[in-house]
Design a protein around this motif. Structure first.
Motif, mmCIF file in Angstrom:
data_model
loop_
_atom_site.group_PDB
_atom_site.id
_atom_site.type_symbol
_atom_site.label_atom_id
_atom_site.label_comp_id
_atom_site.label_asym_id
_atom_site.label_seq_id
_atom_site.Cartn_x
_atom_site.Cartn_y
_atom_site.Cartn_z
ATOM 1 N N GLY A 282 -14.174 51.196 -2.193
ATOM 2 C CA GLY A 282 -14.326 51.557 -3.587
ATOM 3 C C GLY A 282 -15.741 52.033 -3.889
ATOM 4 O O GLY A 282 -16.645 51.923 -3.064
ATOM 5 N N GLY A 283 -15.904 52.568 -5.089
ATOM 6 C CA GLY A 283 -17.216 53.047 -5.489
ATOM 7 C C GLY A 283 -17.141 53.867 -6.743
ATOM 8 O O GLY A 283 -16.105 53.911 -7.420
ATOM 9 N N SER B 292 -13.041 62.466 -4.557
ATOM 10 C CA SER B 292 -12.145 61.760 -3.648
ATOM 11 C C SER B 292 -12.774 60.472 -3.139
ATOM 12 O O SER B 292 -13.999 60.358 -3.050
ATOM 13 N N LEU B 293 -11.913 59.539 -2.804
ATOM 14 C CA LEU B 293 -12.315 58.301 -2.133
ATOM 15 C C LEU B 293 -11.195 57.909 -1.180
ATOM 16 O O LEU B 293 -10.025 58.223 -1.431
ATOM 17 N N ARG B 294 -11.562 57.187 -0.141
ATOM 18 C CA ARG B 294 -10.549 56.614 0.741
ATOM 19 C C ARG B 294 -10.750 55.113 0.811
ATOM 20 O O ARG B 294 -11.827 54.640 1.208
ATOM 21 N N LEU B 295 -9.740 54.394 0.431
ATOM 22 C CA LEU B 295 -9.760 52.942 0.525
ATOM 23 C C LEU B 295 -9.152 52.513 1.858
ATOM 24 O O LEU B 295 -8.235 53.162 2.374
ATOM 25 N N SER B 296 -9.664 51.411 2.374
ATOM 26 C CA SER B 296 -9.131 50.825 3.599
ATOM 27 C C SER B 296 -8.807 49.363 3.354
ATOM 28 O O SER B 296 -9.440 48.701 2.532
ATOM 29 N N CYS B 297 -7.856 48.871 4.082
ATOM 30 C CA CYS B 297 -7.491 47.458 3.995
ATOM 31 C C CYS B 297 -7.166 46.994 5.409
ATOM 32 O O CYS B 297 -6.202 47.479 6.022
ATOM 33 N N LEU C 29 -5.667 54.309 1.657
ATOM 34 C CA LEU C 29 -5.238 55.031 0.462
ATOM 35 C C LEU C 29 -6.244 56.155 0.227
ATOM 36 O O LEU C 29 -7.377 55.899 -0.177
ATOM 37 N N GLN C 30 -5.817 57.370 0.523
ATOM 38 C CA GLN C 30 -6.641 58.542 0.268
ATOM 39 C C GLN C 30 -6.393 58.988 -1.161
ATOM 40 O O GLN C 30 -5.252 59.287 -1.533
ATOM 41 N N MET C 31 -7.445 59.026 -1.945
ATOM 42 C CA MET C 31 -7.334 59.367 -3.366
ATOM 43 C C MET C 31 -8.096 60.660 -3.640
ATOM 44 O O MET C 31 -9.315 60.704 -3.462
ATOM 45 N N ASN C 32 -7.376 61.677 -4.041
ATOM 46 C CA ASN C 32 -7.966 62.979 -4.356
ATOM 47 C C ASN C 32 -7.766 63.293 -5.832
ATOM 48 O O ASN C 32 -6.937 62.674 -6.506
ATOM 49 N N SER C 33 -8.523 64.251 -6.310
ATOM 50 C CA SER C 33 -8.413 64.689 -7.709
ATOM 51 C C SER C 33 -8.449 63.501 -8.670
ATOM 52 O O SER C 33 -7.624 63.379 -9.579
ATOM 53 N N LEU C 34 -9.409 62.652 -8.453
ATOM 54 C CA LEU C 34 -9.489 61.431 -9.245
ATOM 55 C C LEU C 34 -9.774 61.725 -10.712
ATOM 56 O O LEU C 34 -10.488 62.681 -11.051
ATOM 57 N N CYS D 227 -4.913 45.708 -2.039
ATOM 58 C CA CYS D 227 -3.866 45.911 -1.049
ATOM 59 C C CYS D 227 -3.018 44.636 -0.977
ATOM 60 O O CYS D 227 -3.496 43.548 -1.306
ATOM 61 N N ALA D 228 -1.787 44.806 -0.581
ATOM 62 C CA ALA D 228 -0.848 43.698 -0.543
ATOM 63 C C ALA D 228 0.124 43.885 0.605
ATOM 64 O O ALA D 228 0.325 45.013 1.085
ATOM 65 N N ALA D 229 0.732 42.785 1.022
ATOM 66 C CA ALA D 229 1.642 42.818 2.157
ATOM 67 C C ALA D 229 2.854 41.929 1.908
ATOM 68 O O ALA D 229 2.759 40.904 1.222
ATOM 69 N N VAL D 230 3.965 42.344 2.479
ATOM 70 C CA VAL D 230 5.169 41.515 2.448
ATOM 71 C C VAL D 230 5.943 41.759 3.731
ATOM 72 O O VAL D 230 6.074 42.901 4.179
#
Length: 123
Positions: A8-9, A16-21, A80-85, A95-98
């Motif tokens: 984040g930032g 754009s930003l790319r989140l990692s988990c 999560l690649q986020m463009n055109s923010l 982030c979440a998991a199941v």
């Protein structure tokens, strides 16, 4: 499973930003992975999710065409690649998991959660 989100930032609108988990453990490929977000004063909302083998993805209408979820099971990581923010994307992203074949795209369907990473989009 324990989840650690990062990436984040502060970014300007249109950027754009790319989140990692990163997930702990050796069974990452057993989990459907999702991203959610929570803006100040609002409830947590679904953003995107990806199946265990990455063969299926699903997005909220608000991010469709701008965000891309992906995963690397060898690295125990979902992205999560986020463009055109947009300023409206400002939120803490989780982030979440199941451990299931697929999941209903809502927070109550997920069992494990990361700590969140803040994304701020300035206008």
């Amino acid at each position: 499973v324990q989840l650690q989100a990062s990436g984040g930032g502060l970014v300007q609108a249109g950027g754009s930003l790319r989140l990692s988990c990163v997930a702990s453990g050796r069974t990452f490929s057993s989990y459907v992975m999702g991203w959610f977000r929570q803006a100040p004063g609002k409830t947590r909302e679904f953003v995107a999710q990806i199946s265990r083998s990455a063969g299926s993805t699903y997005y909220a209408d608000s991010v469709k065409g701008r965000f891309t979820i992906s995963r690397d099971n060898a690295k125990n990581t979902v992205y999560l690649q986020m463009n055109s923010l947009k300023p409206g994307d400002t939120a803490v992203y989780y982030c979440a998991a199941v451990a299931t074949a697929w999941a209903t795209p809502k927070a109550s369907a997920y069992d494990y959660w990361g700590q969140g990473t803040l994304v701020t989009v300035s206008s």
